[in-house]
Design a protein around this motif. Structure first.
Motif, PDB file in Angstrom:
ATOM      1  N   TYR A 259     -11.417  40.921  28.544  1.00  0.00           N
ATOM      2  CA  TYR A 259     -12.762  40.814  29.105  1.00  0.00           C
ATOM      3  C   TYR A 259     -13.115  39.357  29.402  1.00  0.00           C
ATOM      4  O   TYR A 259     -14.055  39.077  30.145  1.00  0.00           O
ATOM      5  CB  TYR A 259     -13.812  41.450  28.186  1.00  0.00           C
ATOM      6  N   TYR A 260     -12.355  38.418  28.821  1.00  0.00           N
ATOM      7  CA  TYR A 260     -12.562  36.992  29.100  1.00  0.00           C
ATOM      8  C   TYR A 260     -11.727  36.551  30.301  1.00  0.00           C
ATOM      9  O   TYR A 260     -12.181  35.787  31.153  1.00  0.00           O
ATOM     10  CB  TYR A 260     -12.198  36.174  27.862  1.00  0.00           C
ATOM     11  N   SER A 261     -10.488  37.017  30.361  1.00  0.00           N
ATOM     12  CA  SER A 261      -9.598  36.740  31.488  1.00  0.00           C
ATOM     13  C   SER A 261      -8.849  38.028  31.792  1.00  0.00           C
ATOM     14  O   SER A 261      -8.245  38.614  30.891  1.00  0.00           O
ATOM     15  CB  SER A 261      -8.613  35.622  31.128  1.00  0.00           C
ATOM     16  N   PRO A 262      -8.878  38.522  33.027  1.00  0.00           N
ATOM     17  CA  PRO A 262      -8.274  39.829  33.318  1.00  0.00           C
ATOM     18  C   PRO A 262      -6.754  39.805  33.203  1.00  0.00           C
ATOM     19  O   PRO A 262      -6.118  38.753  33.270  1.00  0.00           O
ATOM     20  CB  PRO A 262      -8.713  40.111  34.757  1.00  0.00           C
ATOM     21  N   GLN A 263      -6.205  40.990  33.028  1.00  0.00           N
ATOM     22  CA  GLN A 263      -4.757  41.123  32.929  1.00  0.00           C
ATOM     23  C   GLN A 263      -4.105  40.861  34.285  1.00  0.00           C
ATOM     24  O   GLN A 263      -4.629  41.225  35.331  1.00  0.00           O
ATOM     25  CB  GLN A 263      -4.405  42.532  32.446  1.00  0.00           C
ATOM     26  N   ASP A 264      -2.949  40.205  34.259  1.00  0.00           N
ATOM     27  CA  ASP A 264      -2.196  39.891  35.474  1.00  0.00           C
ATOM     28  C   ASP A 264      -0.799  40.487  35.335  1.00  0.00           C
ATOM     29  O   ASP A 264       0.068  39.933  34.658  1.00  0.00           O
ATOM     30  CB  ASP A 264      -2.116  38.377  35.667  1.00  0.00           C
ATOM     31  N   GLU A 265      -0.577  41.648  35.970  1.00  0.00           N
ATOM     32  CA  GLU A 265       0.699  42.344  35.816  1.00  0.00           C
ATOM     33  C   GLU A 265       1.870  41.557  36.389  1.00  0.00           C
ATOM     34  O   GLU A 265       3.019  41.778  36.001  1.00  0.00           O
ATOM     35  CB  GLU A 265       0.622  43.729  36.468  1.00  0.00           C
ATOM     36  N   SER A 266       1.592  40.623  37.300  1.00  0.00           N
ATOM     37  CA  SER A 266       2.684  39.823  37.863  1.00  0.00           C
ATOM     38  C   SER A 266       3.299  38.894  36.820  1.00  0.00           C
ATOM     39  O   SER A 266       4.399  38.375  37.006  1.00  0.00           O
ATOM     40  CB  SER A 266       2.185  39.003  39.055  1.00  0.00           C
ATOM     41  N   LYS A 267       2.592  38.675  35.719  1.00  0.00           N
ATOM     42  CA  LYS A 267       3.097  37.810  34.652  1.00  0.00           C
ATOM     43  C   LYS A 267       3.828  38.599  33.558  1.00  0.00           C
ATOM     44  O   LYS A 267       4.286  38.020  32.570  1.00  0.00           O
ATOM     45  CB  LYS A 267       1.944  37.018  34.025  1.00  0.00           C
ATOM     46  N   ASP A 268       3.912  39.923  33.705  1.00  0.00           N
ATOM     47  CA  ASP A 268       4.592  40.736  32.691  1.00  0.00           C
ATOM     48  C   ASP A 268       6.015  40.233  32.446  1.00  0.00           C
ATOM     49  O   ASP A 268       6.717  39.821  33.383  1.00  0.00           O
ATOM     50  CB  ASP A 268       4.673  42.201  33.137  1.00  0.00           C
ATOM     51  N   GLU A 269       6.424  40.274  31.189  1.00  0.00           N
ATOM     52  CA  GLU A 269       7.801  39.941  30.827  1.00  0.00           C
ATOM     53  C   GLU A 269       8.429  41.137  30.120  1.00  0.00           C
ATOM     54  O   GLU A 269       7.821  41.720  29.215  1.00  0.00           O
ATOM     55  CB  GLU A 269       7.843  38.719  29.905  1.00  0.00           C
ATOM     56  N   PHE A 270       9.619  41.501  30.538  1.00  0.00           N
ATOM     57  CA  PHE A 270      10.358  42.590  29.904  1.00  0.00           C
ATOM     58  C   PHE A 270      11.458  41.964  29.059  1.00  0.00           C
ATOM     59  O   PHE A 270      12.388  41.345  29.577  1.00  0.00           O
ATOM     60  CB  PHE A 270      10.913  43.542  30.961  1.00  0.00           C
TER      61      PHE A 270
END
Length: 376
Positions: A259-270
């Motif tokens: 809620y402070y900074s939205p999620q960024d799926e492009s930064k996901d790490e597997f």
């Protein structure tokens, strides 16, 4: 006893005639809140006898209350009525309190046979439940101080807020003011014409954030926070203008919130599991819960490669790997449904060798870790 109990300045009493009461009159007591709104009015109106005029009283410390008898605690037509205790009010009526309230009264006041309860009492409400509070109880002073602020409407204004200062809310929470930031939320978007439903990130504008330290269900440090578009009457006092020494630590926790900074799926790490960690995690989870609990993993480097590992109920050394597969729906023409498909059965070691399972670490726009897929 909780100190966020509300003590109204006035009470309103409705009546029913009851032969099984000492006064032949049973009362339903309600109150006006600090905004002047009459609480529980609808149920009160439907309960009371309209042929008996209601009465308003000042809710001042009053003596002369007498314990009468227990009522309720029986089952009728599958409905259980909670046990209550009837209490005589010296103004000529009886009302009911909970067993918990009775025990609290007896901890803080004497009940003398033939004379009743010693000392003075006031009516109060904990949520929707009426409670009778002894004025001599150790909690009364703090409860009264809290209610004095509510009744005097001494609300904190936004221009008075100090970063890191500690404030009290009208719910009697003690929270640190973290600052005013964009508040991010998610909105569910229903898919149309074959599109999948999904969440969309939305910015709800600047909000005031107040927080306190807590622990989450994994027993790890976490942040409890409330986000307010406007203060209104929510913040009623400043407990300390000094910036708490925990502010920097709390702000670090805040920076990991979506809620402070939205999620960024492009930064996901597997991230690949080691064989030992993978086997340990699956076996520990099944040992702690049950065979029908599954563990989510990924067998590729994208979210569409999600799969789940589940134990074989018939063989403790065998495990199944399942994926969700889109298939044409039998019931919705032109649509589709999702089905579980098992693509592997065997040992955890063989599963690891063949599919190289991964977990997904999710990050926020600000680069902070939001959630690790390797958490228990």
């Amino acid at each position: 006893m909780k100190t966020n109990i509300f003590i109204p300045t006035k009470i309103k009493v409705g009546f029913q005639n009851r032969d099984n009461t000492y006064t032949k009159k049973l009362a339903y007591v309600i109150y006006e809140d600090h905004k002047g709104v009459l609480r529980k009015k609808a149920s009160w109106e439907s309960w009371r006898d309209n042929n008996i005029d209601p009465v308003d009283y000042e809710n001042e410390p009053t003596s002369g209350f007498v314990l009468n008898k227990k009522v309720g605690d029986y089952v009728s037509d599958w409905n259980h009525r909670q046990a209550y205790v009837r209490v005589y009010d010296p103004r000529g009526f009886e009302f009911e309190i909970t067993i918990e309230n009775l025990l609290y009264i007896l901890e803080n006041a004497n009940s003398i046979k033939g004379k009743g309860l010693e000392g003075e009492f006031v009516y109060a409400w904990e949520g929707k439940e009426l409670v009778l509070i002894p004025v001599e109880s150790p909690d009364y002073q703090e409860i009264s101080s809290f209610n004095k602020i509510l009744h005097n409407k001494e609300y904190i204004k936004s221009k008075e807020l100090i970063i890191g200062a500690t404030y009290k809310t009208k719910d009697n929470q003690e929270l640190v003011y973290m600052g005013r930031f964009d508040y991010w939320d998610r909105k569910w978007i229903r898919g149309e014409q074959g599109e999948e439903s999904r969440y969309k990130v939305v910015n709800k504008g600047k909000h005031y954030i107040f927080a306190s330290e807590t622990t989450n269900y994994r027993k790890k440090p976490d942040l409890y926070a409330i986000q307010l578009k406007s203060l209104g009457d929510r913040v009623i006092g400043c407990l300390s203008e000094e910036c708490t020494e925990r502010y920097a630590y709390m702000f670090d926790l805040l920076e990991h919130k979506s809620y402070y900074s939205p999620q960024d799926e492009s930064k996901d790490e597997f991230v690949y599991y080691t064989k030992d960690r993978f086997c340990e995690k699956i076996r520990t989870k099944i040992g702690n819960y049950a065979w029908h609990y599954s563990t989510s993993i990924y067998i590729g480097n994208d979210i569409d490669s999600a799969a789940e590992v589940i134990g074989d109920a018939k063989d403790n050394n065998s495990f199944n790997l399942r994926i969700r597969k889109k298939v044409t729906s039998k019931w919705n023409y032109g649509g589709y449904s999702m089905e579980n498909v098992t693509i592997f059965s065997g040992s955890l070691e063989d599963l690891w060798e063949q599919y190289k399972p991964r977990y997904r670490d999710q990050y926020l726009v600000n680069g902070k870790l939001f959630q690790s897929g390797d958490e228990e």
